[in-house]
Design a protein around this motif. Structure first.
Motif, mmCIF file in Angstrom:
data_model
loop_
_atom_site.group_PDB
_atom_site.id
_atom_site.type_symbol
_atom_site.label_atom_id
_atom_site.label_comp_id
_atom_site.label_asym_id
_atom_site.label_seq_id
_atom_site.Cartn_x
_atom_site.Cartn_y
_atom_site.Cartn_z
ATOM 1 N N GLU A 1 -0.934 7.901 6.440
ATOM 2 C CA GLU A 1 0.213 7.037 6.241
ATOM 3 C C GLU A 1 1.088 7.121 7.491
ATOM 4 O O GLU A 1 1.440 8.223 7.935
ATOM 5 N N HIS A 2 1.416 6.002 8.077
ATOM 6 C CA HIS A 2 2.197 5.864 9.304
ATOM 7 C C HIS A 2 1.296 6.063 10.529
ATOM 8 O O HIS A 2 0.955 5.110 11.183
ATOM 9 N N GLY A 3 0.930 7.295 10.820
ATOM 10 C CA GLY A 3 0.034 7.523 11.948
ATOM 11 C C GLY A 3 0.594 7.018 13.264
ATOM 12 O O GLY A 3 -0.155 6.602 14.150
ATOM 13 N N ALA B 1 0.809 -1.220 0.000
ATOM 14 C CA ALA B 1 0.000 0.000 0.000
ATOM 15 C C ALA B 1 0.841 1.269 0.000
ATOM 16 O O ALA B 1 0.280 2.368 -0.115
ATOM 17 N N HIS B 2 2.179 1.138 0.107
ATOM 18 C CA HIS B 2 2.975 2.367 0.285
ATOM 19 C C HIS B 2 4.403 2.127 -0.196
ATOM 20 O O HIS B 2 5.230 1.593 0.549
ATOM 21 N N VAL B 3 4.669 2.485 -1.445
ATOM 22 C CA VAL B 3 6.047 2.396 -1.961
ATOM 23 C C VAL B 3 6.400 3.650 -2.746
ATOM 24 O O VAL B 3 5.533 4.426 -3.163
ATOM 25 N N HIS B 4 7.711 3.816 -2.946
ATOM 26 C CA HIS B 4 8.265 4.906 -3.750
ATOM 27 C C HIS B 4 9.297 4.270 -4.682
ATOM 28 O O HIS B 4 10.424 3.995 -4.263
ATOM 29 N N VAL B 5 8.895 4.002 -5.921
ATOM 30 C CA VAL B 5 9.759 3.217 -6.795
ATOM 31 C C VAL B 5 10.954 4.035 -7.302
ATOM 32 O O VAL B 5 12.087 3.575 -7.236
ATOM 33 N N LEU C 1 -4.401 11.501 -4.136
ATOM 34 C CA LEU C 1 -3.409 12.575 -4.001
ATOM 35 C C LEU C 1 -2.721 12.433 -2.657
ATOM 36 O O LEU C 1 -3.383 12.291 -1.629
ATOM 37 N N LYS C 2 -1.408 12.475 -2.680
ATOM 38 C CA LYS C 2 -0.643 12.345 -1.437
ATOM 39 C C LYS C 2 -0.053 13.693 -1.043
ATOM 40 O O LYS C 2 0.533 14.389 -1.874
ATOM 41 N N TYR C 3 -0.222 14.019 0.225
ATOM 42 C CA TYR C 3 0.422 15.211 0.795
ATOM 43 C C TYR C 3 1.177 14.811 2.052
ATOM 44 O O TYR C 3 0.770 13.908 2.791
ATOM 45 N N THR D 1 5.383 -1.492 2.643
ATOM 46 C CA THR D 1 6.782 -1.602 3.051
ATOM 47 C C THR D 1 7.453 -0.249 3.235
ATOM 48 O O THR D 1 8.484 -0.161 3.893
ATOM 49 N N ASP D 2 6.903 0.830 2.613
ATOM 50 C CA ASP D 2 7.621 2.101 2.491
ATOM 51 C C ASP D 2 8.951 1.885 1.762
ATOM 52 O O ASP D 2 9.936 2.570 2.028
ATOM 53 N N GLY D 3 8.981 0.930 0.849
ATOM 54 C CA GLY D 3 10.182 0.683 0.061
ATOM 55 C C GLY D 3 10.534 1.897 -0.783
ATOM 56 O O GLY D 3 9.661 2.501 -1.392
HETATM 57 ZN ZN ZN Z 1 6.797 6.776 2.282
#
Ligand code: ZN
Length: 545
Positions: A386-388, A87-91, A300-302, A448-450
């Protein structure tokens, strides 16, 4: 009317005909965790075309093997799960000469002196003009001498960028600033800031939050699309080996249009939800192209604050180890405009994802939702935090009522020793709720926040099932896998298509190298997928079946 019903009849024949020729695969003799609460366990499953057509016992499903197109696979008691959904990556990441790897989590990483020595050695065998990159941690971020002036003496011929391994904070040398057209007295942009030499307005080379995200945009602007296509392909190739069938990607540094152009060329083996990351309210997140098969674009991510590592997570109170300091609120007065713009869009297209770690940041989001219509406006929009990490007990009920979805990254639990310094003991004892979220009815997804490479989801599942910070918050393996599949699908409005193994759902699944439901916890991180299937297509096969 007659013509219309004739057309329907022809369409029915055509669809029947195409189904008769669709490939059918029947898996028998397995240990299948479906993540479907109505029928969590099965031994057999049948796929036709891109869809699951049956799940049940061997006796229930075996008749489907009586078909000339059926391929039968004996799972030999191996474990199958729904395809994992990160649910959460940055390629994508900048490309240059990386001189170290971010392998020191949760340690402090190199000191400034070690960084200087490594850069000096790297500069001596890297062509002039090449970017030199290093990952750094608190060894550098806690050192006030770590500025561009400390880096300038090492090389005059190479632009340098040091990246905080947690993704919040960049240290540039003077040539790096000049290369990216950042002036000595550059004004702070929306949502971020440049550190200044004390008592002056001279930028020190240390860049935070949206100023950093602008640096990432500028670094990626230096790269051709082909380099980014290669990054997506490498990432996806590794991800399917872990059993991922979907990723939800925030391409920090790419516009919506460029991300989709790159994805349409990448032709990836797994599904991608591409989430827009605008650098300000005026940047468009409109979708002008489809990004190719298996790609969807929405959300949209902020970023609302930093992290506790560099003390930019935004707190209600003060940091225990820096009295008088509350961190930094990135969005400030821009939040109402962001919320109003999202409310004008359909729920999935306009879904908001807020990176929010500190309790001040989390409550700021909740306050904003309440001020713009509250439960009536937001309950069905699945606003993501995200994270929280500092979603604290007083906020549980209103988070649930406002439809908040928490997306957590269990690897962050390994940072507990640092967080124990940053926060008072009362806050520390309540941070990073996990099991409590399920008890409170707050939807949970995992990622993963990969960054730049596929991370191991089984490390995350392991950490979620021991929760080293607060063992009472640990999940069962079943709960962790469910959060990584059904939970992640819910977090992207896709729970009716994927996330569980049930008839009618997409045939996205993974067969694992070991039974994670009975393995000793410490062995779970060594798990891999031996067979990964996306929409009925085998996208990874280790040859074990
Ligand atoms: Zn992240």
């Amino acid at each position: 009317m007659p013509r219309y019903s004739t057309l329907l009849a022809i369409m029915a024949v055509l669809s029947w005909g195409s189904q008769a020729h669709a490939s059918r695969t029947v898996f028998l003799n397995g240990k299948i965790f479906t993540a479907d609460p109505a029928h969590p366990w099965a031994t057999a499953l049948a796929v036709e075309g891109n869809t699951i057509i049956a799940v049940g016992s061997d006796n229930e499903v075996r008749p489907l093997t009586n078909n000339p197109n059926a391929r039968v696979i004996d799972l030999n008691q191996k474990t199958m799960i729904p395809g994992l959904n990160d649910a959460h990556v940055h390629v994508v990441v900048p490309l240059g000469a990386y001189l170290n790897a971010p392998t020191f989590i949760p340690g402090p990483g190199p000191t400034l002196a070690e960084v200087q020595a490594t850069l000096q050695a790297g500069a001596s065998n890297t062509p002039a003009g090449t970017w030199l990159f290093m990952f750094v941690g608190t060894g550098v971020s806690e050192d006030p001498a770590a500025t561009r002036f400390a880096l300038d003496g090492v090389t005059a011929n190479h632009p340098v960028a040091l990246f905080a391994w947690a993704g919040h904070g960049i240290w540039l040398n003077s040539l790096g600033m000049a290369t990216l057209a950042i002036g000595d007295f550059e004004p702070d942009p929306f949502g971020g800031f440049y550190e200044r030499v004390p008592g002056t307005q001279l930028a020190s080379g240390v860049v935070h939050e949206y100023a950093e995200f602008r640096v990432r945009r500028a670094l990626l602007d230096l790269l051709p699309d082909a380099a980014l296509v290669g990054q997506y392909q490498t990432f996806a190739g590794d991800a399917v080996r872990y059993g991922f069938t979907s990723i939800q990607d925030v391409a920090v540094g790419l516009t919506r249009d460029r991300t989709l152009a790159v994805l349409s060329q990448a032709a990836l083996p797994l599904r991608v939800r591409s989430i827009c990351f605008p650098l300000g309210l005026s940047e468009s997140c409109e979708v002008h192209s489809d990004g190719g098969e298996r790609v969807t674009a929405s959300g949209l991510k902020y970023i609302t604050d930093g992290t506790p590592i560099e003390r930019l997570a935004f707190l209600e109170g003060f940091y225990a180890d820096r009295p008088g300091w509350r961190g930094y609120s990135d969005l400030g007065s821009a939040l109402p405009g962001i919320l109003a713009a999202a409310l004008a869009l359909p729920p999935r297209a306009g879904q908001l994802l807020f990176h929010a770690v500190g309790d001040g940041a989390v409550d700021g989001v909740l306050d904003g939702l309440q001020a713009t219509g509250g439960r009536d406006a937001w309950a069905n929009r699945r606003t993501r935090i995200e994270h929280g990490d500092l979603l604290l007990p007083p906020s549980y009920a209103r988070a649930r009522d406002l439809g908040i979805v928490i997306v957590q990254n269990a690897t962050h639990f390994a940072l507990a020793p640092l967080f124990a310094q940053r926060f008072d003991s009362a806050t520390f004892s309540q941070m990073e709720p996990l099991h409590t979220l399920l008890d409170q009815g707050i939807p949970l997804a995992l990622g993963t926040d990969g960054i730049g490479r596929a991370f191991n989801p089984f490390l995350d599942i392991f950490l979620a099932t021991i929760h080293p910070t607060h063992p009472s918050e640990a999940l069962t393996v079943e709960q962790a896998v469910t959060a990584y599949t059904r939970g992640s699908a819910y977090a992207e409005f896709e729970e009716n298509r994927k996330g569980v193994l049930a008839p009618g759902r997409l045939a996205d699944l993974a067969v694992l190298s070991q039974d994670i439901f009975t393995a000793p916890p410490f062995l779970i991180p060594s798990t891999q997928s031996v067979l990964t299937v996306v929409g009925g297509d085998v996208v990874w096969d280790a040859g074990a079946l």
